[in-house]
Scaffold this active site. Structure first.
Site, PDB file in Angstrom:
ATOM      1  N   SER A  23      -4.037   1.170  -8.581  1.00 52.58           N
ATOM      2  CA  SER A  23      -4.247  -0.234  -8.900  1.00 52.58           C
ATOM      3  C   SER A  23      -5.394  -0.367  -9.901  1.00 52.58           C
ATOM      4  O   SER A  23      -5.350   0.235 -10.977  1.00 52.58           O
ATOM      5  CB  SER A  23      -4.477  -1.015  -7.603  1.00 52.58           C
ATOM      6  N   HIS A  53       3.378  -2.264  -3.833  1.00 52.12           N
ATOM      7  CA  HIS A  53       2.247  -2.006  -4.714  1.00 52.12           C
ATOM      8  C   HIS A  53       1.782  -0.576  -4.515  1.00 52.12           C
ATOM      9  O   HIS A  53       1.189  -0.236  -3.493  1.00 52.12           O
ATOM     10  CB  HIS A  53       1.120  -2.988  -4.396  1.00 52.12           C
ATOM     11  N   ASP A  84       6.740  -3.692  -8.081  1.00 48.09           N
ATOM     12  CA  ASP A  84       5.330  -3.884  -7.755  1.00 48.09           C
ATOM     13  C   ASP A  84       4.920  -5.317  -8.067  1.00 48.09           C
ATOM     14  O   ASP A  84       4.994  -5.753  -9.216  1.00 48.09           O
ATOM     15  CB  ASP A  84       4.478  -2.911  -8.573  1.00 48.09           C
TER      16      ASP A  84
END
Length: 506
Positions: A225, A474, A446
């Site tokens: 991320s 995610h 995602d």
């Protein structure tokens, strides 16, 4: 609401089942990164019980073989011999020391997530890599034990996180703007000393000092991320020091606040629709079909704006309810829990929804907060010189609300307009030319880091190869995909780079 959070943090959650302020001058982002390569003392690793958060909590139940330590780094890299701050680190020693490769440094996302806490909780997800690597993570500057940014106490944080986003009217917007100004003032009051010196550029310099302190000639790194942006900036600053680097659930650092808000709103809406479809396929308690289920959720949100649900001494507001839905959309593993939580809230019980929101917001059981909600804007606003005007904020919100009445908002830009320190665009420009091969992994489903950002980051790095995961959620490595895990493990353990165009099915 529009936050890029750790894939690991939300996977752990799912698996458990369950204003106008004084301006300061920031350090020029162009200050030479060479200072980060100065001689660094080894880390004195010791008991993790000695490494506590400001609220006194040590890392949660670390595995045997886990040690913790601190590393001094310059507060201001333009003054390398000046004031210092301590970075908090955690290490889980390789279980096969005879075949040890070195250290593998993790950043699990945020920005603002605690690497110390997350690695302690999620280490078992990386046992294959942990056989030959020392698993290492840290709280970046401005996060938790590393001079974590604070913005008021529990009462102020409760008020800020529980703000409603509906109805979309002048009163709601005015309340949000006032809350942002107050929040920024509190951040300046409580953490003004460190605010100009956090951000991704300085965190990357810190990471090179970590590499030196653990005794590695090159940095082996796994970023998820927001951690992908940190890794990309590191590879730009120190291309010759890049070892094996994986960037999972990547950000495109070049996007504007407006572009990011629109893309993430669309991503969360698509994930929400996928959740509803999956729910009704298995007999959904929210409705007989996706439209009926969506209407039931919409009705719940409208009801909560008028009358929040009492949960003990607290309340489940509409704002917290939206946060809880977003939190559960990060992973398919949490969809059954979301269905049950929504059903309970519709029936008048808000405990499960509040649990999801608290986990997302970093609220502890005793009412204290981690720095998750405060470090995020502090890093985000320093990482961009962009300060959207009201016309841009209004246009962004209108476009986002057309995509999703549930998730549409102006995003982080509205808070950055009142942030007490200026930002820099240096973290937006990445180019790893001269580095070793980097592996980027992007997921088509995602919600937080939309797939289109993956090929864009891959192209910008110039030394990267893209792996595409066709599934939801995610982050791909922890999705349960044996294909993704196999490709990543093979690269990190043996140096075998995936073939161009590599794709893994859901």
């Amino acid at each position: 609401m529009r936050r890029v959070l750790s894939a690991v943090t939300l996977s752990v959650l799912a698996a458990s089942g369950c204003g106008t302020t004084a301006k300061q001058t920031a350090t020029p982002a162009s200050a030479s990164p060479g200072a980060a390569s100065a001689a660094v003392a080894p880390i004195a690793w010791g008991a993790c019980t000695d490494l506590v958060r400001p609220d006194g909590a040590p890392p949660a139940k670390p595995d045997p073989g886990t040690t913790c330590g601190k590393l001094k780094v310059p507060l201001d890299y333009a003054k390398p011999d000046g004031e210092t701050i301590d970075l908090a680190l955690i290490k889980i020693a390789a279980t096969d020391q005879a075949k040890r490769i070195g250290s593998l440094v993790f950043n699990f996302g945020g920005p603002g997530g605690s690497g110390v806490d997350t690695l302690a909780q999620a280490a078992k997800s990386f046992t294959t890599l942990g056989a030959r690597y020392d698993l290492v993570s840290f709280d970046p500057r401005g996060v938790e034990r590393s001079s974590g940014v604070r913005c008021g106490g529990s009462a102020e944080m409760d008020a800020f996180t529980s703000l409603d986003t509906l109805p979309n009217d002048a009163a709601t917007r005015a309340a949000g703007q006032a809350a942002n100004r107050r929040f920024a003032e509190l951040c300046q009051r409580d953490s003004g000393k460190v605010l100009p010196y956090i951000g991704t550029v300085n965190a990357a310099r810190d990471m090179d000092r970590i590499r030196d302190a653990v005794g590695d000639a090159k940095l082996n790194y796994f970023g998820m991320s927001y951690g992908t942006q940190l890794g990309a900036v590191y590879a730009t600053q120190f291309p010759k020091n890049v070892g094996r680097m994986v960037l999972d659930a990547p950000l495109d650092p070049t996007v504007s606040f407006e572009q990011r808000t629109i893309a993430q709103t669309r991503g969360f809406q698509q994930a929400y629709e996928s959740f509803l479809k999956a729910c009704v396929q298995e007999g959904c308690e929210l409705g007989a079909n996706a439209k009926a289920a969506s209407r039931a959720v919409g009705k719940l949100m409208v009801t909560l704006t008028a009358q929040p649900l009492k949960v003990g001494t607290r309340e489940l507001t509409q704002g917290l309810a939206v946060t809880s839905v977003a939190a559960a959309l990060y992973s398919e593993l949490s969809w059954p829990f979301l269905e049950a939580a929504l059903g309970q809230a519709i029936a008048g019980e808000g405990d499960a929804m509040l649990y999801l929101a608290d986990s997302y917001n970093g609220r502890n059981a005793d009412g204290t907060y981690s720095t998750q909600m405060t470090s995020f804007p502090a890093i985000t606003c320093v990482d961009s010189a962009e300060r959207p005007d009201q016309a841009t904020l209004d246009r962004t919100e209108a476009a986002a609300l057309k995509i999703s009445p549930l998730f549409g908002s102006a995003g982080a830009g509205s808070l950055c307009t009142v942030w007490p320190v200026p930002g820099s665009d240096e973290a937006k420009h990445v180019d790893a030319t001269g580095s070793g091969p980097i592996v980027v992994v992007g997921g088509r489903g995602d919600p937080a880091t939309p797939y289109q950002w993956a090929p864009k980051l891959t192209e910008q790095l110039k030394t990267a190869t893209l792996v595409t995961y066709e599934g939801e959620g995610h982050g791909a490595y922890l999705s349960g995909s044996k294909c993704v895990k196999g490709l990543v493990d093979l690269y990190l353990l043996q140096g075998t780079v995936p073939k161009e165009g590599a794709t893994c099915s859901a």
